[in-house]
Design an enzyme around this catalytic site. Structure first.
Site: not given
Length: 111
Positions: A35, A32
């Protein structure tokens, strides 16, 4: 900047739900990009607010039952717990100033 503590299915209840201080959980995954983008911001907040709250990371891919328990459907998801209860959550990366304001607001209403 220090690495954030990681929690998993074995440690989540003890570290997060039984904490005396509020705990901000970063639900993330290795794949991600947002993230990774928010990780330094969370490390700064953890350092700045160490006396006020704990910030931890939980890998959603490795801990699917916890992600399912809190209905985490997108990453990153940040959930703030206080006295074992979920009091605030947000999906997506955000600038440090905005995140701090949102956390302040959530903590004020929780007290």
């Amino acid at each position: 900047m220090s690495e954030l503590r990681t929690v998993d299915e074995a440690t989540f209840d003890e570290v997060v739900l039984r904490s005396e201080k509020p705990v901000l959980v970063d639900f993330w995954a290795e794949w991600c990009p947002p993230c990774h983008q928010i990780a330094p911001v969370l490390a700064q907040i953890a350092a700045d607010r160490a006396d006020q709250m704990t910030v931890v990371k939980l890998n959603s891919d490795e801990n699917p039952s916890i992600s399912a328990r809190y209905r985490v459907m997108a990453l990153p998801t940040l959930i703030l717990f206080h006295h074992g209860e979920m009091i605030w959550s947000v999906v997506g990366a955000r600038p440090k100033a905005r995140l701090q304001k949102e956390l302040d607001d959530a903590l004020l209403t929780a007290v």
